[in-house]
Design an enzyme around this catalytic site. Structure first.
Site, mmCIF file in Angstrom:
data_model
loop_
_atom_site.group_PDB
_atom_site.id
_atom_site.type_symbol
_atom_site.label_atom_id
_atom_site.label_comp_id
_atom_site.label_asym_id
_atom_site.label_seq_id
_atom_site.Cartn_x
_atom_site.Cartn_y
_atom_site.Cartn_z
ATOM 1 N N LEU A 12 0.907 -1.413 -0.261
ATOM 2 C CA LEU A 12 0.250 0.223 0.051
ATOM 3 C C LEU A 12 0.669 1.548 0.128
ATOM 4 C CD1 LEU A 12 -2.710 1.258 0.331
ATOM 5 C CD2 LEU A 12 -2.524 1.631 2.544
ATOM 6 N N ILE A 37 9.684 1.678 13.606
ATOM 7 C CA ILE A 37 8.527 3.076 14.198
ATOM 8 C C ILE A 37 8.762 2.553 15.510
ATOM 9 C CG2 ILE A 37 7.076 3.230 12.190
ATOM 10 C CD1 ILE A 37 5.382 1.127 13.728
ATOM 11 N N TYR A 125 -3.663 -11.086 15.524
ATOM 12 C CA TYR A 125 -3.321 -9.503 14.754
ATOM 13 C C TYR A 125 -4.886 -8.645 14.851
ATOM 14 C CZ TYR A 125 -3.806 -6.926 10.129
ATOM 15 O OH TYR A 125 -3.521 -5.755 8.716
HETATM 16 N N1 LIG Z 1 -2.531 -6.980 3.151
HETATM 17 C C1 LIG Z 1 -3.656 -6.828 3.717
HETATM 18 O O1 LIG Z 1 -5.048 -7.459 3.530
HETATM 19 C C2 LIG Z 1 -4.623 -5.433 4.689
HETATM 20 C C3 LIG Z 1 -5.821 -5.639 5.194
HETATM 21 C C4 LIG Z 1 -6.231 -4.821 6.262
HETATM 22 C C5 LIG Z 1 -5.832 -4.197 6.981
HETATM 23 N N2 LIG Z 1 -4.554 -3.766 6.103
HETATM 24 C C6 LIG Z 1 -3.206 -3.074 6.287
HETATM 25 O O2 LIG Z 1 -3.361 -1.599 5.711
HETATM 26 C C7 LIG Z 1 -1.310 -1.156 5.730
HETATM 27 C C8 LIG Z 1 -0.435 -1.361 4.460
HETATM 28 O O3 LIG Z 1 -0.582 -3.085 4.737
HETATM 29 P P1 LIG Z 1 0.460 -3.960 3.703
HETATM 30 O O4 LIG Z 1 -0.500 -5.025 3.028
HETATM 31 O O5 LIG Z 1 0.862 -2.583 2.509
HETATM 32 O O6 LIG Z 1 1.526 -4.489 3.701
HETATM 33 P P2 LIG Z 1 3.367 -4.764 3.405
HETATM 34 O O7 LIG Z 1 3.682 -4.729 1.690
HETATM 35 O O8 LIG Z 1 3.290 -5.712 4.661
HETATM 36 O O9 LIG Z 1 3.652 -3.593 4.324
HETATM 37 C C9 LIG Z 1 3.918 -3.030 5.529
HETATM 38 C C10 LIG Z 1 5.741 -2.109 5.231
HETATM 39 O O10 LIG Z 1 5.772 -2.116 6.861
HETATM 40 C C11 LIG Z 1 6.760 -2.086 7.329
HETATM 41 N N3 LIG Z 1 7.192 -2.377 8.798
HETATM 42 C C12 LIG Z 1 7.259 -3.591 8.749
HETATM 43 N N4 LIG Z 1 7.805 -3.394 10.471
HETATM 44 C C13 LIG Z 1 8.303 -2.317 10.140
HETATM 45 C C14 LIG Z 1 8.823 -1.456 11.546
HETATM 46 N N5 LIG Z 1 8.575 -1.838 12.832
HETATM 47 N N6 LIG Z 1 8.988 0.332 11.295
HETATM 48 C C15 LIG Z 1 9.002 0.552 10.253
HETATM 49 N N7 LIG Z 1 8.172 -0.507 9.085
HETATM 50 C C16 LIG Z 1 7.642 -1.624 9.446
HETATM 51 C C17 LIG Z 1 7.468 -3.739 6.680
HETATM 52 O O11 LIG Z 1 8.847 -3.637 6.401
HETATM 53 P P3 LIG Z 1 9.088 -5.450 5.970
HETATM 54 O O12 LIG Z 1 8.274 -5.396 5.048
HETATM 55 O O13 LIG Z 1 10.360 -4.760 5.777
HETATM 56 O O14 LIG Z 1 8.261 -5.953 7.419
HETATM 57 C C18 LIG Z 1 6.501 -3.038 5.477
HETATM 58 O O15 LIG Z 1 7.398 -2.193 3.456
HETATM 59 C C19 LIG Z 1 -0.985 -2.019 7.155
HETATM 60 O O16 LIG Z 1 -1.444 -1.471 8.792
HETATM 61 C C20 LIG Z 1 -2.034 -3.556 7.420
HETATM 62 O O17 LIG Z 1 -2.309 -3.336 8.907
HETATM 63 C C21 LIG Z 1 -3.884 -4.922 5.546
#
Ligand SMILES: NC(=O)c1ccc[n+]([C@@H]2O[C@H](COP(=O)([O-])OP(=O)(O)OC[C@H]3O[C@@H](n4cnc5c(N)ncnc54)[C@H](OP(=O)(O)O)[C@@H]3O)[C@@H](O)[C@H]2O)c1
Length: 278
Positions: A12, A37, A125
């Site tokens: 995202l 973070i 989660y």
């Molecule tokens: N994916 C879904 O289906 C879904 C559904 C509902 C809500 N969401 C929410 O939508 C948002 C975006 O999700 P997404 O699918 O884009 O997730 P994603 O692809 O896993 O991206 C999350 C990013 O956050 C980074 N991150 C993790 N731990 C961190 C830390 N301690 N400090 C700094 N950065 C950190 C990750 O880095 P690394 O890859 O190096 O760990 C990754 O680049 C999240 O808040 C998620 O909870 C997602």
């Protein structure tokens, strides 16, 4: 505006950065390994250097099954990390969008869930995302966006997994009793951009329009991509996974519309646009 995007390298976050830049904003990217973070000092020094007007907080521990076996890490990122982001955001008087999840809802019944339904997460989660919402409330200019079943061009997601598996398997078993809405990162990112430019703060459900099961989603992905694979429906109880998942993830988007934001297009329309580019 100066906008910090956390998780800027995630599926995202990449599209959020692109949408903000397309709207003329100055984007400051925050992601691992450069900034963590969970480290309040690192977060504060990035905020001090960049003096943001707004923050879109996409960073999270997103592996729903791994969260069951490593709840401490999941909580450190989703709860403690969000506290650090919210405190820094408030300190600099900036707006915050916290990206939350349909998994904060308990997911019973079959009616679309409104934002006022009492949350009852059924897995680690979901509980940490809900606690993250509480931490985000330290911020006075706050949007909470509950989204679901996110897919896009970057990172790993259900669409890419189905396409990948269809290359080597003739039959795929996919869960048919969890109902929700897929959300295309590009559509969500454009909406987040409009939202952060406004002051219509609050909690909003946001996903593409229309509801389906994972099974129907899989069938549509493979049909649209022209793959000849049998998609076999299975129930959640037949499909072993570490985390329990809610059966009802249907979310009402009425509040979004009432606040004057445009609803996202239908998920099938979004899927076609995504597959054309994959
Ligand atoms: N994916 C879904 O289906 C879904 C559904 C509902 C809500 N969401 C929410 O939508 C948002 C975006 O999700 P997404 O699918 O884009 O997730 P994603 O692809 O896993 O991206 C999350 C990013 O956050 C980074 N991150 C993790 N731990 C961190 C830390 N301690 N400090 C700094 N950065 C950190 C990750 O880095 P690394 O890859 O190096 O760990 C990754 O680049 C999240 O808040 C998620 O909870 C997602």
């Amino acid at each position: 505006m100066n906008v910090i995007v956390t998780g800027s390298c995630g599926q995202l976050g990449i599209d959020v950065c692109a949408a903000l830049r397309a709207n003329g904003h100055c984007v400051i990217e925050l992601d691992l390994p450069r900034t963590d973070i969970t480290d309040a000092g690192q977060v504060l020094s990035l905020f001090e250097q960049n003096r943001p007007d707004a923050v879109i907080h996409c960073a999270a521990f997103t592996s729903v099954d791994r969260a069951e076996t490593d709840p401490e890490t999941c909580a450190r990122v989703n709860v403690d990390g969000t506290r650090n982001i919210a405190q820094a955001t408030e300190r600099y008087g900036a707006k915050l969008i916290y990206i939350s999840s349909d998994y904060v809802y308990g997911g019973t019944g079959s009616e679309p869930l409104t934002e006022s339904v009492e949350p009852h997460p059924v897995n680690v989660y979901g509980r940490t995302k809900l606690e993250g919402e509480e931490e985000a409330k330290r911020c006075s200019r706050l949007f909470i966006v509950r989204t679901s079943w996110v897919f896009g061009l970057h990172g790993s997601n259900f669409v890419k997994t189905m396409l990948h598996l269809s290359e080597s398997m003739d039959v795929l078993r996919v869960v048919c009793d969890q109902i929700g809405s897929p959300t295309f990162t590009e559509d969500l990112a454009r909406l987040l951009c409009t939202m952060i430019e406004s002051d219509r703060y609050g909690v909003y459900n946001v996903s593409n329009e229309g509801f389906c099961s994972w099974h129907e989603f899989a069938e549509e992905i493979l049909r649209t991509a022209g793959r000849k694979v049998c998609v076999w429906p299975v129930t959640s109880s037949e499909y072993a996974s570490a985390a329990c998942r809610p059966l009802n993830s249907r979310m009402s988007k009425q509040k979004l519309e009432d606040a004057g934001f445009a609803r996202l297009p239908h998920w099938k329309d979004a899927l076609v646009r995504c597959l054309r580019r994959l």
